[in-house]
Scaffold this motif. Structure first.
Motif, PDB file in Angstrom:
ATOM      1  N   VAL A  83      -2.308  -6.885   0.103  1.00 37.02           N
ATOM      2  CA  VAL A  83      -1.041  -6.278  -0.265  1.00 37.02           C
ATOM      3  C   VAL A  83      -0.686  -6.763  -1.665  1.00 37.02           C
ATOM      4  CG1 VAL A  83      -0.228  -6.138   2.114  1.00 37.02           C
ATOM      5  CG2 VAL A  83       0.356  -8.134   0.734  1.00 37.02           C
ATOM      6  N   ARG A  84       0.233  -6.052  -2.313  1.00 40.20           N
ATOM      7  CA  ARG A  84       0.684  -6.489  -3.625  1.00 40.20           C
ATOM      8  C   ARG A  84       2.194  -6.311  -3.728  1.00 40.20           C
ATOM      9  NH1 ARG A  84      -1.973  -1.658  -7.385  1.00 40.20           N
ATOM     10  NH2 ARG A  84      -0.584   0.036  -6.694  1.00 40.20           N
ATOM     11  N   GLN A  85       2.774  -7.077  -4.619  1.00 45.19           N
ATOM     12  CA  GLN A  85       4.208  -6.963  -4.860  1.00 45.19           C
ATOM     13  C   GLN A  85       4.462  -7.072  -6.361  1.00 45.19           C
ATOM     14  OE1 GLN A  85       6.881 -10.031  -3.296  1.00 45.19           O
ATOM     15  NE2 GLN A  85       8.397  -8.441  -2.856  1.00 45.19           N
ATOM     16  N   ALA A  86       4.994  -5.999  -6.903  1.00 42.33           N
ATOM     17  CA  ALA A  86       5.400  -5.996  -8.305  1.00 42.33           C
ATOM     18  C   ALA A  86       6.832  -6.517  -8.405  1.00 42.33           C
ATOM     19  CB  ALA A  86       5.298  -4.582  -8.863  1.00 42.33           C
ATOM     20  N   PRO A  87       7.229  -7.023  -9.554  1.00 42.47           N
ATOM     21  CA  PRO A  87       8.589  -7.561  -9.703  1.00 42.47           C
ATOM     22  C   PRO A  87       9.646  -6.530  -9.321  1.00 42.47           C
ATOM     23  CG  PRO A  87       7.253  -8.169 -11.576  1.00 42.47           C
ATOM     24  CD  PRO A  87       6.431  -7.210 -10.770  1.00 42.47           C
ATOM     25  N   GLY A  88      10.546  -6.931  -8.463  1.00 42.32           N
ATOM     26  CA  GLY A  88      11.634  -6.058  -8.061  1.00 42.32           C
ATOM     27  C   GLY A  88      11.267  -4.977  -7.067  1.00 42.32           C
ATOM     28  N   LYS A  89      10.023  -5.010  -6.601  1.00 42.66           N
ATOM     29  CA  LYS A  89       9.583  -3.971  -5.664  1.00 42.66           C
ATOM     30  C   LYS A  89       9.175  -4.596  -4.334  1.00 42.66           C
ATOM     31  CE  LYS A  89       8.098  -0.625  -9.140  1.00 42.66           C
ATOM     32  NZ  LYS A  89       7.018   0.316  -9.547  1.00 42.66           N
ATOM     33  N   GLU A  90       9.033  -3.737  -3.332  1.00 45.29           N
ATOM     34  CA  GLU A  90       8.619  -4.208  -2.018  1.00 45.29           C
ATOM     35  C   GLU A  90       7.099  -4.366  -1.962  1.00 45.29           C
ATOM     36  OE1 GLU A  90      12.280  -2.257   0.556  1.00 45.29           O
ATOM     37  OE2 GLU A  90      10.216  -1.740   1.043  1.00 45.29           O
ATOM     38  N   PHE A  91       6.657  -5.044  -0.923  1.00 48.35           N
ATOM     39  CA  PHE A  91       5.220  -5.184  -0.710  1.00 48.35           C
ATOM     40  C   PHE A  91       4.580  -3.822  -0.488  1.00 48.35           C
ATOM     41  CE2 PHE A  91       4.323  -9.634  -0.635  1.00 48.35           C
ATOM     42  CZ  PHE A  91       5.507 -10.250  -0.272  1.00 48.35           C
ATOM     43  N   GLU A  92       3.386  -3.655  -1.031  1.00 50.32           N
ATOM     44  CA  GLU A  92       2.638  -2.413  -0.871  1.00 50.32           C
ATOM     45  C   GLU A  92       1.245  -2.754  -0.349  1.00 50.32           C
ATOM     46  OE1 GLU A  92       1.608  -0.492  -4.543  1.00 50.32           O
ATOM     47  OE2 GLU A  92       0.823   1.301  -3.556  1.00 50.32           O
ATOM     48  N   LEU A  93       0.848  -2.110   0.736  1.00 51.76           N
ATOM     49  CA  LEU A  93      -0.500  -2.275   1.260  1.00 51.76           C
ATOM     50  C   LEU A  93      -1.476  -1.564   0.325  1.00 51.76           C
ATOM     51  CD1 LEU A  93      -2.379  -3.139   3.651  1.00 51.76           C
ATOM     52  CD2 LEU A  93      -1.947  -0.874   4.614  1.00 51.76           C
ATOM     53  N   VAL A  94      -2.515  -2.289  -0.102  1.00 51.02           N
ATOM     54  CA  VAL A  94      -3.476  -1.657  -1.008  1.00 51.02           C
ATOM     55  C   VAL A  94      -4.856  -1.495  -0.387  1.00 51.02           C
ATOM     56  CG1 VAL A  94      -2.316  -2.325  -3.127  1.00 51.02           C
ATOM     57  CG2 VAL A  94      -4.024  -3.854  -2.172  1.00 51.02           C
ATOM     58  N   LEU A 108     -11.321  -4.489  -8.126  1.00 55.19           N
ATOM     59  CA  LEU A 108     -10.350  -3.627  -8.790  1.00 55.19           C
ATOM     60  C   LEU A 108     -10.993  -3.048 -10.049  1.00 55.19           C
ATOM     61  CD1 LEU A 108      -8.781  -6.089  -7.326  1.00 55.19           C
ATOM     62  CD2 LEU A 108      -6.857  -5.396  -8.719  1.00 55.19           C
ATOM     63  N   ASN A 109     -11.208  -1.751 -10.058  1.00 60.57           N
ATOM     64  CA  ASN A 109     -11.799  -1.075 -11.221  1.00 60.57           C
ATOM     65  C   ASN A 109     -10.794  -0.124 -11.847  1.00 60.57           C
ATOM     66  OD1 ASN A 109     -14.286  -2.347 -10.740  1.00 60.57           O
ATOM     67  ND2 ASN A 109     -14.991  -0.661  -9.443  1.00 60.57           N
ATOM     68  N   ARG A 110     -11.045   0.208 -13.097  1.00 62.72           N
ATOM     69  CA  ARG A 110     -10.192   1.151 -13.845  1.00 62.72           C
ATOM     70  C   ARG A 110      -8.714   0.805 -13.656  1.00 62.72           C
ATOM     71  NH1 ARG A 110     -11.101   6.383 -11.652  1.00 62.72           N
ATOM     72  NH2 ARG A 110     -12.394   5.584  -9.988  1.00 62.72           N
ATOM     73  N   LEU A 111      -8.401  -0.439 -13.927  1.00 67.08           N
ATOM     74  CA  LEU A 111      -7.040  -0.915 -13.718  1.00 67.08           C
ATOM     75  C   LEU A 111      -6.047  -0.192 -14.612  1.00 67.08           C
ATOM     76  CD1 LEU A 111      -7.846  -4.660 -13.211  1.00 67.08           C
ATOM     77  CD2 LEU A 111      -6.459  -3.294 -11.657  1.00 67.08           C
ATOM     78  N   LYS A 112      -4.851  -0.003 -14.077  1.00 68.02           N
ATOM     79  CA  LYS A 112      -3.755   0.652 -14.783  1.00 68.02           C
ATOM     80  C   LYS A 112      -2.590  -0.336 -14.902  1.00 68.02           C
ATOM     81  CE  LYS A 112      -4.921   5.041 -12.522  1.00 68.02           C
ATOM     82  NZ  LYS A 112      -4.391   6.163 -11.691  1.00 68.02           N
ATOM     83  N   THR A 113      -1.706  -0.056 -15.825  1.00 70.92           N
ATOM     84  CA  THR A 113      -0.553  -0.950 -15.997  1.00 70.92           C
ATOM     85  C   THR A 113       0.276  -1.031 -14.719  1.00 70.92           C
ATOM     86  OG1 THR A 113       0.711   0.868 -16.970  1.00 70.92           O
ATOM     87  CG2 THR A 113      -0.432  -0.607 -18.489  1.00 70.92           C
ATOM     88  N   GLU A 114       0.301   0.056 -13.970  1.00 72.96           N
ATOM     89  CA  GLU A 114       1.085   0.047 -12.733  1.00 72.96           C
ATOM     90  C   GLU A 114       0.447  -0.770 -11.619  1.00 72.96           C
ATOM     91  OE1 GLU A 114       0.085   2.751 -14.497  1.00 72.96           O
ATOM     92  OE2 GLU A 114      -0.372   4.445 -13.158  1.00 72.96           O
ATOM     93  N   ASP A 115      -0.763  -1.283 -11.851  1.00 73.11           N
ATOM     94  CA  ASP A 115      -1.387  -2.185 -10.883  1.00 73.11           C
ATOM     95  C   ASP A 115      -0.903  -3.625 -11.059  1.00 73.11           C
ATOM     96  OD1 ASP A 115      -4.429  -0.366 -11.360  1.00 73.11           O
ATOM     97  OD2 ASP A 115      -3.041  -0.202  -9.662  1.00 73.11           O
TER      98      ASP A 115
END
Length: 117
Positions: free
Chosen positions: A37-48, A83-90
């Protein structure tokens, strides 16, 4: 004591790759589905990503499908996330968790992935 220790994060540029690892201890690793899972600042946990005990079943949400690959080595009690082709939103803190859904609350301290444009 159940322990999950993530590593492999870092600061990369958009389009780059990383490989995250999670070493498990304190339980029989091969008995459990595992997930990231991941969590960006100010956001909820997201299953990846999720993987079953024997790597027959894998799940990815649309946001990472085709770019991330989950795997495990039960002999080494280790979970991986390529993790390939990473984006800023990752950009987020990434955690490995015990269980398929990522909501068990049993997770490590996390490893930070930061993607710059």
């Amino acid at each position: 004591e159940v322990q999950l220790v993530e590593s492999g994060g870092g600061l990369v540029q958009s389009g780059d790759s990383l490989r995250l690892s999670c070493v498990a201890s304190g339980f029989i690793f091969s008995d459990y589905d595992m997930s990231w899972v991941r969590q960006a600042p100010g956001k909820e946990f997201e299953l990846v990503s999720s993987i079953d005990e024997v790597s027959n079943l894998k799940h990815y949400p649309d946001s990472v499908k085709g770019r991330f690959t989950i795997s495990r080595d039960n002999a080494k009690n280790t979970l991986y996330l390529q993790l390939n082709r990473l984006k800023t939103e990752d950009t987020a803190m990434y955690y490995c968790t015990r269980g398929w859904s990522g909501t068990s609350g049993i997770r490590g301290q996390g490893t930070q992935v930061t993607v710059s444009s």
